[in-house]
Design a protein around this motif. Structure first.
Motif, PDB file in Angstrom:
ATOM      1  N   THR A   1       7.943  19.483 -13.895  1.00  0.00           N
ATOM      2  CA  THR A   1       8.515  18.573 -14.854  1.00  0.00           C
ATOM      3  C   THR A   1       7.602  18.298 -15.812  1.00  0.00           C
ATOM      4  OG1 THR A   1       7.730  16.404 -13.860  1.00  0.00           O
ATOM      5  CG2 THR A   1       9.694  17.240 -12.804  1.00  0.00           C
ATOM      6  N   ALA A   2       8.319  17.486 -17.071  1.00  0.00           N
ATOM      7  CA  ALA A   2       7.529  17.162 -18.164  1.00  0.00           C
ATOM      8  C   ALA A   2       6.455  16.150 -17.818  1.00  0.00           C
ATOM      9  CB  ALA A   2       8.273  16.362 -19.117  1.00  0.00           C
ATOM     10  N   VAL A   3       6.541  15.435 -16.608  1.00  0.00           N
ATOM     11  CA  VAL A   3       5.538  14.321 -16.196  1.00  0.00           C
ATOM     12  C   VAL A   3       4.350  15.248 -15.769  1.00  0.00           C
ATOM     13  CG1 VAL A   3       5.335  12.613 -14.653  1.00  0.00           C
ATOM     14  CG2 VAL A   3       7.325  12.630 -15.903  1.00  0.00           C
ATOM     15  N   ASP A   4       4.761  16.110 -14.818  1.00  0.00           N
ATOM     16  CA  ASP A   4       3.720  17.068 -14.124  1.00  0.00           C
ATOM     17  C   ASP A   4       2.944  17.705 -15.261  1.00  0.00           C
ATOM     18  OD1 ASP A   4       4.783  16.360 -11.678  1.00  0.00           O
ATOM     19  OD2 ASP A   4       6.076  18.097 -11.770  1.00  0.00           O
ATOM     20  N   VAL A   5       3.615  18.354 -16.151  1.00  0.00           N
ATOM     21  CA  VAL A   5       2.829  19.088 -17.381  1.00  0.00           C
ATOM     22  C   VAL A   5       1.946  18.154 -18.228  1.00  0.00           C
ATOM     23  CG1 VAL A   5       3.266  20.451 -19.268  1.00  0.00           C
ATOM     24  CG2 VAL A   5       4.525  20.598 -17.368  1.00  0.00           C
TER      25      VAL A   5
ATOM     26  N   ARG B   1      10.316  21.933 -27.535  1.00  0.00           N
ATOM     27  CA  ARG B   1      11.173  22.084 -28.432  1.00  0.00           C
ATOM     28  C   ARG B   1      10.573  22.992 -29.696  1.00  0.00           C
ATOM     29  NH1 ARG B   1      11.896  16.372 -27.665  1.00  0.00           N
ATOM     30  NH2 ARG B   1      10.694  15.899 -29.425  1.00  0.00           N
ATOM     31  N   ALA B   2       9.584  22.950 -30.022  1.00  0.00           N
ATOM     32  CA  ALA B   2       8.788  23.587 -31.103  1.00  0.00           C
ATOM     33  C   ALA B   2       8.998  25.072 -30.686  1.00  0.00           C
ATOM     34  CB  ALA B   2       7.543  22.852 -31.465  1.00  0.00           C
TER      35      ALA B   2
ATOM     36  N   ARG C   1      15.364  23.438 -20.797  1.00  0.00           N
ATOM     37  CA  ARG C   1      16.190  22.207 -20.807  1.00  0.00           C
ATOM     38  C   ARG C   1      17.321  22.175 -19.786  1.00  0.00           C
ATOM     39  NH1 ARG C   1      17.323  18.071 -25.321  1.00  0.00           N
ATOM     40  NH2 ARG C   1      17.571  16.235 -24.245  1.00  0.00           N
ATOM     41  N   VAL C   2      17.491  21.435 -18.945  1.00  0.00           N
ATOM     42  CA  VAL C   2      18.085  20.959 -17.831  1.00  0.00           C
ATOM     43  C   VAL C   2      18.767  19.806 -18.025  1.00  0.00           C
ATOM     44  CG1 VAL C   2      18.760  21.284 -15.486  1.00  0.00           C
ATOM     45  CG2 VAL C   2      16.833  22.788 -16.405  1.00  0.00           C
TER      46      VAL C   2
ATOM     47  N   PHE D   1       9.428  23.623 -16.334  1.00  0.00           N
ATOM     48  CA  PHE D   1       8.283  24.292 -16.789  1.00  0.00           C
ATOM     49  C   PHE D   1       7.964  25.348 -15.777  1.00  0.00           C
ATOM     50  CE2 PHE D   1       8.576  20.689 -19.571  1.00  0.00           C
ATOM     51  CZ  PHE D   1       8.352  21.231 -20.658  1.00  0.00           C
ATOM     52  N   ARG D   2       7.668  26.539 -15.895  1.00  0.00           N
ATOM     53  CA  ARG D   2       7.035  27.452 -14.981  1.00  0.00           C
ATOM     54  C   ARG D   2       5.505  27.078 -14.941  1.00  0.00           C
ATOM     55  NH1 ARG D   2      10.342  31.714 -17.473  1.00  0.00           N
ATOM     56  NH2 ARG D   2      11.862  32.060 -15.940  1.00  0.00           N
ATOM     57  N   ARG D   3       4.926  27.165 -14.041  1.00  0.00           N
ATOM     58  CA  ARG D   3       3.386  26.824 -13.579  1.00  0.00           C
ATOM     59  C   ARG D   3       2.608  27.802 -14.604  1.00  0.00           C
ATOM     60  NH1 ARG D   3       0.765  23.260 -10.963  1.00  0.00           N
ATOM     61  NH2 ARG D   3       2.367  22.701  -9.637  1.00  0.00           N
TER      62      ARG D   3
END
Length: 70
Positions: A9-13, A29-30, A37-38, A44-46
């Motif tokens: 997740t974005a938190v993990d990343v 986004r960039a 986006r889900v 994100f893939r590790r």
């Protein structure tokens, strides 16, 4: 993204990269950081996060640790 992949997740990343979640979403986004986006969330893939971390630009922005008092 296929089910069963090592997803983050974005938190993990954000924890891995040492940035906040807003910055992770901005990078996604960039197109600088591969993600999908889900609904309202990003996944994100590790392997993509590790690749970004290896190749990301260094030495720009504010140094970590905040301001030093004189």
């Amino acid at each position: 993204m296929a089910l069963g992949e090592d997803l983050m997740t974005a938190v993990d990343v954000a924890a891995v990269l040492g940035v906040n979640t807003s910055r992770v979403r901005q990078l996604a986004r960039a197109g600088s950081l591969k993600g999908e986006r889900v609904g309202r969330d990003w996944l994100f893939r590790r392997a993509d996060v590790e690749e970004y971390e290896r190749t990301r630009p260094r030495g720009r922005g504010r140094p970590r640790g905040g301001r030093k008092s004189e």
